[in-house]
Write a protein that holds these residues in place. Structure first.
Motif, PDB file in Angstrom:
ATOM      1  N   ARG A  37      81.664  18.792 -19.712  1.00 11.99           N
ATOM      2  CA  ARG A  37      81.122  17.594 -19.077  1.00 11.99           C
ATOM      3  C   ARG A  37      81.401  17.531 -17.585  1.00 11.99           C
ATOM      4  O   ARG A  37      80.613  16.966 -16.822  1.00 11.99           O
ATOM      5  N   ARG A  38      82.513  18.128 -17.133  1.00 10.75           N
ATOM      6  CA  ARG A  38      82.993  17.798 -15.799  1.00 10.75           C
ATOM      7  C   ARG A  38      83.081  18.985 -14.832  1.00 10.75           C
ATOM      8  O   ARG A  38      83.380  18.796 -13.663  1.00 10.75           O
ATOM      9  N   ILE A  39      82.842  20.199 -15.323  1.00 11.16           N
ATOM     10  CA  ILE A  39      82.809  21.359 -14.435  1.00 11.16           C
ATOM     11  C   ILE A  39      81.402  21.940 -14.474  1.00 11.16           C
ATOM     12  O   ILE A  39      80.970  22.443 -15.521  1.00 11.16           O
ATOM     13  N   PRO A  40      80.670  21.871 -13.389  1.00 10.70           N
ATOM     14  CA  PRO A  40      79.282  22.356 -13.380  1.00 10.70           C
ATOM     15  C   PRO A  40      79.167  23.809 -13.838  1.00 10.70           C
ATOM     16  O   PRO A  40      79.926  24.672 -13.382  1.00 10.70           O
ATOM     17  N   GLY A  41      78.241  24.055 -14.762  1.00 10.61           N
ATOM     18  CA  GLY A  41      77.990  25.406 -15.243  1.00 10.61           C
ATOM     19  C   GLY A  41      78.865  25.854 -16.386  1.00 10.61           C
ATOM     20  O   GLY A  41      78.626  26.915 -16.978  1.00 10.61           O
ATOM     21  N   ALA A  42      79.908  25.078 -16.746  1.00  8.84           N
ATOM     22  CA  ALA A  42      80.805  25.474 -17.830  1.00  8.84           C
ATOM     23  C   ALA A  42      80.156  25.226 -19.185  1.00  8.84           C
ATOM     24  O   ALA A  42      79.504  24.203 -19.399  1.00  8.84           O
TER      25      ALA A  42
ATOM     26  N   PRO B 172      92.904  24.676  -6.117  1.00 15.89           N
ATOM     27  CA  PRO B 172      92.016  23.511  -6.130  1.00 15.89           C
ATOM     28  C   PRO B 172      91.988  22.811  -7.493  1.00 15.89           C
ATOM     29  O   PRO B 172      91.954  23.472  -8.536  1.00 15.89           O
ATOM     30  N   VAL B 173      92.025  21.496  -7.470  1.00 14.41           N
ATOM     31  CA  VAL B 173      91.964  20.703  -8.702  1.00 14.41           C
ATOM     32  C   VAL B 173      90.504  20.528  -9.105  1.00 14.41           C
ATOM     33  O   VAL B 173      89.680  20.085  -8.311  1.00 14.41           O
ATOM     34  N   ARG B 174      90.189  20.890 -10.359  1.00  7.21           N
ATOM     35  CA  ARG B 174      88.816  20.795 -10.857  1.00  7.21           C
ATOM     36  C   ARG B 174      88.523  19.439 -11.484  1.00  7.21           C
ATOM     37  O   ARG B 174      87.411  18.921 -11.388  1.00  7.21           O
ATOM     38  N   LEU B 175      89.513  18.880 -12.187  1.00  6.97           N
ATOM     39  CA  LEU B 175      89.308  17.571 -12.802  1.00  6.97           C
ATOM     40  C   LEU B 175      90.650  16.949 -13.146  1.00  6.97           C
ATOM     41  O   LEU B 175      91.635  17.648 -13.390  1.00  6.97           O
ATOM     42  N   VAL B 176      90.699  15.625 -13.125  1.00  8.45           N
ATOM     43  CA  VAL B 176      91.858  14.845 -13.562  1.00  8.45           C
ATOM     44  C   VAL B 176      91.466  14.160 -14.859  1.00  8.45           C
ATOM     45  O   VAL B 176      90.409  13.517 -14.939  1.00  8.45           O
TER      46      VAL B 176
ATOM     47  N   HIS C 285      97.523  12.307 -20.108  1.00  2.97           N
ATOM     48  CA  HIS C 285      97.687  12.495 -18.663  1.00  2.97           C
ATOM     49  C   HIS C 285      97.751  13.975 -18.312  1.00  2.97           C
ATOM     50  O   HIS C 285      98.493  14.739 -18.924  1.00  2.97           O
ATOM     51  N   GLY C 286      96.980  14.364 -17.309  1.00  5.72           N
ATOM     52  CA  GLY C 286      97.014  15.750 -16.860  1.00  5.72           C
ATOM     53  C   GLY C 286      95.859  16.053 -15.931  1.00  5.72           C
ATOM     54  O   GLY C 286      95.049  15.189 -15.608  1.00  5.72           O
ATOM     55  N   PHE C 287      95.793  17.308 -15.496  1.00  2.11           N
ATOM     56  CA  PHE C 287      94.687  17.739 -14.651  1.00  2.11           C
ATOM     57  C   PHE C 287      94.460  19.232 -14.821  1.00  2.11           C
ATOM     58  O   PHE C 287      95.333  19.968 -15.308  1.00  2.11           O
ATOM     59  N   VAL C 288      93.264  19.671 -14.460  1.00  6.02           N
ATOM     60  CA  VAL C 288      92.879  21.075 -14.545  1.00  6.02           C
ATOM     61  C   VAL C 288      92.683  21.605 -13.124  1.00  6.02           C
ATOM     62  O   VAL C 288      92.007  20.973 -12.303  1.00  6.02           O
TER      63      VAL C 288
END
Length: 337
Positions: free
Chosen positions: A18-23, A94-98, A107-110
């Motif tokens: 949903r949140r990383i384009p092309g994934a 670089p942070v891709r999503l929170v 709680h976390g981030f990618v």
């Protein structure tokens, strides 16, 4: 546990799609060792082309945790600090999503997975890093100068902890152990007599800038990791911390991380726009950093005595005696380092 049966695999794959384009999904999910206060997972985001190497940094079980006696920043704050540091020219992944409520993972981030090495023994000894080692001290100075110039008005809420607050915090922790260490007592007194003036300019401070939190390749420092102890403080704190003898891993003649000279660290710092370095103030923070690590070691002893009989607790706990030797060398030096 296989990726197929891992309970975070499905929600993580959904979040990535949903949140990383092309994934299109995820592959190779596995939990990494280390990271005592947070979970760290390695995986790839699959695409119609090349996979995207990623890291999930997540609170244990997805819940929020303050870690380390309530001094740690939350993961959402870490992600924002990484973003701001990157804008300031600091090498970061670089942070891709929170993660948010829709992701149902807590709680976390990618962030991007940066290739390199964090293990000090390999960085300080393996031929692969021979060309990088002479450059590292100056690179660290340059990185810290950029970090300390991050605009404070843009920062998320952070604890403010100048020298006096740091001393008081660790003195209170030390007293709760009810186990006297005369060398620690001497160091606390030495520090209280030399607290930097209140007019000292405070900046964003990483708080744990050392081996283990620096991703290093044959070309040098590739990324600064683990921002959970970041706070507002004296910028010389970061320069002093990386010079603590415990982070030299036996290479005691190279005071900066076991790989370089103080002069290179300071020159890199000033050349990249940092304030003129006051070596005596850096020494103050090296003494305080050594003492802090000693108190942390005795905290491990207390945990062991309370019933946590892990080998790690015992091994780290006994290193308190090493910090006492280091403190005596700093407070009563026999010669120039």
């Amino acid at each position: 546990m296989s990726a197929e049966t891992n309970p975070i695999a499905a929600p993580l794959a959904d979040a990535v799609r949903r949140r990383i384009p092309g994934a299109t999904g995820i592959a190779g999910l596995r939990r990494l060792s280390g990271g005592a206060s947070q979970e760290t997972w390695s995986f790839d985001a699959t695409t119609e082309g090349e996979p995207i190497p990623l890291i999930l940094r997540r609170a244990p079980g997805g819940g929020q945790t303050q870690g380390r006696s309530g001094t740690a920043a939350g993961l959402e704050t870490e992600a924002e600090l990484i973003r701001l540091a990157g804008e300031a020219g600091v090498a970061v992944p670089p942070v891709r999503l929170v993660l948010d409520d829709k992701d149902a993972m807590g709680h976390g981030f990618v962030m991007d997975r940066i290739e390199g090495e964090t293990i000090a023994r390999k960085i300080l000894r393996d031929p692969e890093f021979a060309e990088a080692r002479p450059k590292l001290a100056r690179q660290c100075g340059e990185i810290l100068a950029r970090l300390h110039k991050v605009d404070k008005s843009k920062l998320p809420p952070l604890r403010v902890s100048p020298a006096r607050a740091e001393i008081d915090q660790y003195f209170q922790t030390y007293k709760t152990h009810n186990h006297p260490h005369p060398v620690f007592e001497l160091a606390f007194r030495w520090l209280k007599e030399r607290v930097p003036p209140e007019t000292t300019e405070l900046t964003l401070v990483h708080g744990d800038f050392r081996h283990g939190n620096l991703m290093i390749g044959p070309d040098g420092v590739r990324a600064v990791l683990d921002w959970e102890l970041a706070h507002i403080g004296d910028p010389m704190e970061d320069l002093g911390w990386i010079c603590v003898n415990s982070w030299r891993f036996g290479n005691i003649d190279n005071p900066v991380g076991g790989f370089g000279r103080r002069e290179d660290l300071y020159e890199g710092y000033e050349a990249a726009g940092g304030h003129k370095v006051d070596p005596e103030r850096v020494k103050f923070w090296e003494v305080l950093g050594t003492l802090k690590w000693g108190v942390m070691c005795t905290t491990m002893v207390m945990a062991f005595k309370a019933g946590d009989r892990s080998v790690e607790r015992a091994t780290i706990g006994r290193r308190a005696s090493e910090t006492e030797v280091d403190l005596m060398r700093l407070l009563a030096p026999l010669g120039k380092e």
